[in-house]
Design a protein around this motif. Structure first.
Motif, PDB file in Angstrom:
ATOM      1  N   GLY A  60      -3.603  10.147 -18.090  1.00  0.00           N
ATOM      2  CA  GLY A  60      -2.776   9.735 -19.217  1.00  0.00           C
ATOM      3  C   GLY A  60      -1.839  10.782 -19.753  1.00  0.00           C
ATOM      4  O   GLY A  60      -1.128  10.536 -20.739  1.00  0.00           O
ATOM      5  N   TYR A  61      -1.777  11.952 -19.120  1.00  0.00           N
ATOM      6  CA  TYR A  61      -0.889  13.013 -19.600  1.00  0.00           C
ATOM      7  C   TYR A  61       0.496  12.845 -18.976  1.00  0.00           C
ATOM      8  O   TYR A  61       0.634  12.365 -17.847  1.00  0.00           O
ATOM      9  CB  TYR A  61      -1.460  14.388 -19.251  1.00  0.00           C
ATOM     10  N   ALA A  62       1.516  13.261 -19.712  1.00  0.00           N
ATOM     11  CA  ALA A  62       2.890  13.188 -19.220  1.00  0.00           C
ATOM     12  C   ALA A  62       3.071  14.124 -18.032  1.00  0.00           C
ATOM     13  O   ALA A  62       2.373  15.139 -17.929  1.00  0.00           O
ATOM     14  CB  ALA A  62       3.862  13.558 -20.339  1.00  0.00           C
ATOM     15  N   PRO A  63       4.006  13.819 -17.113  1.00  0.00           N
ATOM     16  CA  PRO A  63       4.213  14.683 -15.949  1.00  0.00           C
ATOM     17  C   PRO A  63       4.484  16.138 -16.318  1.00  0.00           C
ATOM     18  O   PRO A  63       3.939  17.051 -15.690  1.00  0.00           O
ATOM     19  CB  PRO A  63       5.407  14.041 -15.246  1.00  0.00           C
ATOM     20  N   ALA A  64       5.332  16.369 -17.332  1.00  0.00           N
ATOM     21  CA  ALA A  64       5.635  17.745 -17.731  1.00  0.00           C
ATOM     22  C   ALA A  64       4.388  18.453 -18.248  1.00  0.00           C
ATOM     23  O   ALA A  64       4.145  19.630 -17.955  1.00  0.00           O
ATOM     24  CB  ALA A  64       6.730  17.755 -18.797  1.00  0.00           C
ATOM     25  N   THR A  65       3.580  17.726 -19.007  1.00  0.00           N
ATOM     26  CA  THR A  65       2.344  18.307 -19.531  1.00  0.00           C
ATOM     27  C   THR A  65       1.367  18.617 -18.402  1.00  0.00           C
ATOM     28  O   THR A  65       0.716  19.670 -18.401  1.00  0.00           O
ATOM     29  CB  THR A  65       1.683  17.339 -20.526  1.00  0.00           C
ATOM     30  N   ALA A  66       1.272  17.721 -17.432  1.00  0.00           N
ATOM     31  CA  ALA A  66       0.381  17.949 -16.295  1.00  0.00           C
ATOM     32  C   ALA A  66       0.805  19.189 -15.513  1.00  0.00           C
ATOM     33  O   ALA A  66      -0.043  19.971 -15.054  1.00  0.00           O
ATOM     34  CB  ALA A  66       0.376  16.726 -15.382  1.00  0.00           C
ATOM     35  N   GLY A  67       2.128  19.382 -15.356  1.00  0.00           N
ATOM     36  CA  GLY A  67       2.608  20.596 -14.688  1.00  0.00           C
ATOM     37  C   GLY A  67       2.283  21.848 -15.469  1.00  0.00           C
ATOM     38  O   GLY A  67       1.907  22.881 -14.891  1.00  0.00           O
ATOM     39  N   MET A  68       2.396  21.779 -16.784  1.00  0.00           N
ATOM     40  CA  MET A  68       2.043  22.929 -17.615  1.00  0.00           C
ATOM     41  C   MET A  68       0.552  23.243 -17.523  1.00  0.00           C
ATOM     42  O   MET A  68       0.149  24.402 -17.591  1.00  0.00           O
ATOM     43  CB  MET A  68       2.434  22.650 -19.064  1.00  0.00           C
ATOM     44  N   MET A  69      -0.255  22.217 -17.340  1.00  0.00           N
ATOM     45  CA  MET A  69      -1.697  22.435 -17.204  1.00  0.00           C
ATOM     46  C   MET A  69      -2.007  23.246 -15.946  1.00  0.00           C
ATOM     47  O   MET A  69      -2.851  24.145 -15.962  1.00  0.00           O
ATOM     48  CB  MET A  69      -2.424  21.097 -17.167  1.00  0.00           C
ATOM     49  N   MET A  70      -1.325  22.914 -14.832  1.00  0.00           N
ATOM     50  CA  MET A  70      -1.543  23.681 -13.615  1.00  0.00           C
ATOM     51  C   MET A  70      -1.117  25.130 -13.797  1.00  0.00           C
ATOM     52  O   MET A  70      -1.815  26.065 -13.383  1.00  0.00           O
ATOM     53  CB  MET A  70      -0.776  23.065 -12.442  1.00  0.00           C
ATOM     54  N   SER A  71       0.028  25.343 -14.453  1.00  0.00           N
ATOM     55  CA  SER A  71       0.489  26.708 -14.710  1.00  0.00           C
ATOM     56  C   SER A  71      -0.502  27.450 -15.591  1.00  0.00           C
ATOM     57  O   SER A  71      -0.773  28.645 -15.374  1.00  0.00           O
ATOM     58  CB  SER A  71       1.862  26.674 -15.389  1.00  0.00           C
ATOM     59  N   THR A  72      -1.062  26.755 -16.570  1.00  0.00           N
ATOM     60  CA  THR A  72      -2.042  27.383 -17.460  1.00  0.00           C
ATOM     61  C   THR A  72      -3.266  27.831 -16.685  1.00  0.00           C
ATOM     62  O   THR A  72      -3.800  28.928 -16.904  1.00  0.00           O
ATOM     63  CB  THR A  72      -2.451  26.402 -18.575  1.00  0.00           C
ATOM     64  N   MET A  73      -3.742  26.985 -15.764  1.00  0.00           N
ATOM     65  CA  MET A  73      -4.905  27.353 -14.958  1.00  0.00           C
ATOM     66  C   MET A  73      -4.642  28.634 -14.169  1.00  0.00           C
ATOM     67  O   MET A  73      -5.507  29.511 -14.068  1.00  0.00           O
ATOM     68  CB  MET A  73      -5.266  26.213 -14.009  1.00  0.00           C
ATOM     69  N   MET A  74      -3.424  28.763 -13.619  1.00  0.00           N
ATOM     70  CA  MET A  74      -3.087  29.957 -12.853  1.00  0.00           C
ATOM     71  C   MET A  74      -2.934  31.171 -13.757  1.00  0.00           C
ATOM     72  O   MET A  74      -3.367  32.277 -13.418  1.00  0.00           O
ATOM     73  CB  MET A  74      -1.802  29.725 -12.061  1.00  0.00           C
ATOM     74  N   ILE A  75      -2.345  30.985 -14.942  1.00  0.00           N
ATOM     75  CA  ILE A  75      -2.136  32.101 -15.865  1.00  0.00           C
ATOM     76  C   ILE A  75      -3.456  32.650 -16.373  1.00  0.00           C
ATOM     77  O   ILE A  75      -3.637  33.867 -16.527  1.00  0.00           O
ATOM     78  CB  ILE A  75      -1.230  31.666 -17.034  1.00  0.00           C
TER      79      ILE A  75
END
Length: 403
Positions: A234-249
């Motif tokens: 249910g998350y927006a595409p942009a938010t989902a991409g930020m989540m992946m970046s957060t996991m890496m950061i």
């Protein structure tokens, strides 16, 4: 002075071991249009780097034994630089060949880095492994973040070609080290005949390899599919991409902290238990309470960001000398990355067959068990003890005096 020069070379090497891989994914759309790539060709292009990391990891110990570690590292930087440059030629063949060359160079650098640390800085294994892990993660994140701005500023060629600059600069530093190493190779760098065969018979070597493989599989599966999982939650595409970046950061500071902490311990098993517990919490949380997605992304970042640096640190901690570190690194990364390369594909097939993410997440949860078991076995105190492939000849009895 040699140690300072080697430290500079080590830093420059590590910042070139991820950028050529992570910088290509954000501009896949532009590459598809420029080269007329099909969906299958794009899939091959994204899978090639990980497969190269596994296939060419086995070449690094042989190159180090024949040429010397420093010469082999200089050669890896030549491959990375040539591969990056070749990818900007507007030809599909050049794109794929360049990706293979860059992947081969990165694989060799990955494998030989622990040997350099073990040889030049044997009392700083934890801190320098941590520094290397942190720089690798940071450079990969920077390359992914800058790809689109560079593409918008000068096109996809600039976005890809820019990373030939740091690799060429690193080659300038490793050139003198290679010349010095070629003229005076340390005897400790050359394994005894039969050492490779004995390493394959070492249980500790297999435990480390299995732990690294499963840790890598977890990371690459989540890096490949986390945005899709979050979008379906249910998350927006942009938010989902930020989540992946957060996991890496989240993993960047852990890349430094975990090796430093683990190297100070005589027994690294408590760290393995903590990593397994965090991974279980993150995966169960994603299935049970997907609305708390940000929390589980951070938790999974803690788990994946700790597991691989720990596995990388064990390559040095379980090796009695630099040559064994290089051989173990090659063995572990060959199997590890080949296993990791199958993970995203298998999870994608499973998702397509079941129509949801619960079954793939349950599979990942189940894989935490063997990851923890092999990690506990690899983290026990001790060093690899090689046995020659052929037993040593028995001494003849001393002659008895004639009476």
């Amino acid at each position: 002075m040699t140690a300072v020069w080697s430290l500079a070379g080590l830093v420059l090497l590590t910042i070139n071991l991820r950028a050529a891989i992570t910088g290509i994914a954000p501009v896949l759309g532009e590459l598809r249009e420029a080269f007329g790539l099909s969906g299958a060709a794009v899939g091959v292009l994204t899978t090639l780097p990980v497969l190269c990391l596994g296939v060419f990891a086995s070449v690094a110990p042989l190159a180090a034994r024949r040429l010397g570690t420093d010469v082999a590292i200089a050669g890896s930087l030549v491959l990375i630089t040539a591969g990056i440059v070749l990818r900007v030629v507007e030809s599909p063949l050049s794109l794929f060949v360049g990706t293979i060359l860059a992947g081969a160079g990165i694989a060799m650098g990955n494998v030989l880095m622990p040997a350099v640390i073990k040889r030049v800085f044997p009392t700083r294994v934890g801190s320098l492994t941590g520094l290397a892990m942190m720089l690798m993660a940071a450079s990969g994140a920077v390359a992914a973040a800058l790809a689109v701005p560079l593409d918008e500023a000068g096109g996809w060629r600039l976005a890809l070609a820019i990373w030939a600059v740091p690799s060429a600069f690193a080659l300038l530093v490793w050139g003198p080290l290679a010349l010095r190493g070629r003229s005076s190779r340390a005897a400790a760098e050359t394994p005894a005949r039969g050492a490779d065969h004995s390493l394959l018979r070492s249980p500790i070597a297999w435990f480390v390899a299995a732990f690294m493989g499963l840790a890598s599989l977890m990371f690459y599966v989540l890096m490949s599919w986390l945005p899709e999982i979050m979008r379906d939650a249910g998350y927006a595409p942009a938010t989902a991409g930020m989540m992946m970046s957060t996991m890496m950061i989240v993993g960047i500071p852990l890349g430094f902290a975990v090796p430093v902490f683990a190297a100070r311990l005589r027994d690294q098993r408590p760290v393995v238990v903590a990593v397994a517990a965090v991974m279980v919490a993150g995966l169960v949380g994603m299935m049970a309470v997907p609305s708390a997605g940000w929390l589980w992304v951070v938790v999974l970042g803690l788990g994946t960001g700790s597991a691989f640096p720990l596995a990388y640190t064990l390559l040095s901690l379980r090796s009695p000398n630099p040559s064994i570190a290089a051989g173990l690194s090659g063995m572990a990364q060959t199997g590890g990355y080949l296993l990791a390369g199958t993970g995203p594909f298998a999870v994608g097939v499973l998702h397509g067959a079941t129509g949801g993410w619960n079954v793939p997440l349950v599979l990942l949860l189940a894989l935490v068990v063997p990851e923890a078991v092999f990690g506990l076995l690899a983290a026990r105190p001790g060093l690899i003890r090689l046995r020659d492939a052929a037993p040593a000849p028995r001494a003849l009895p001393a002659p008895q005096p004639v009476r």
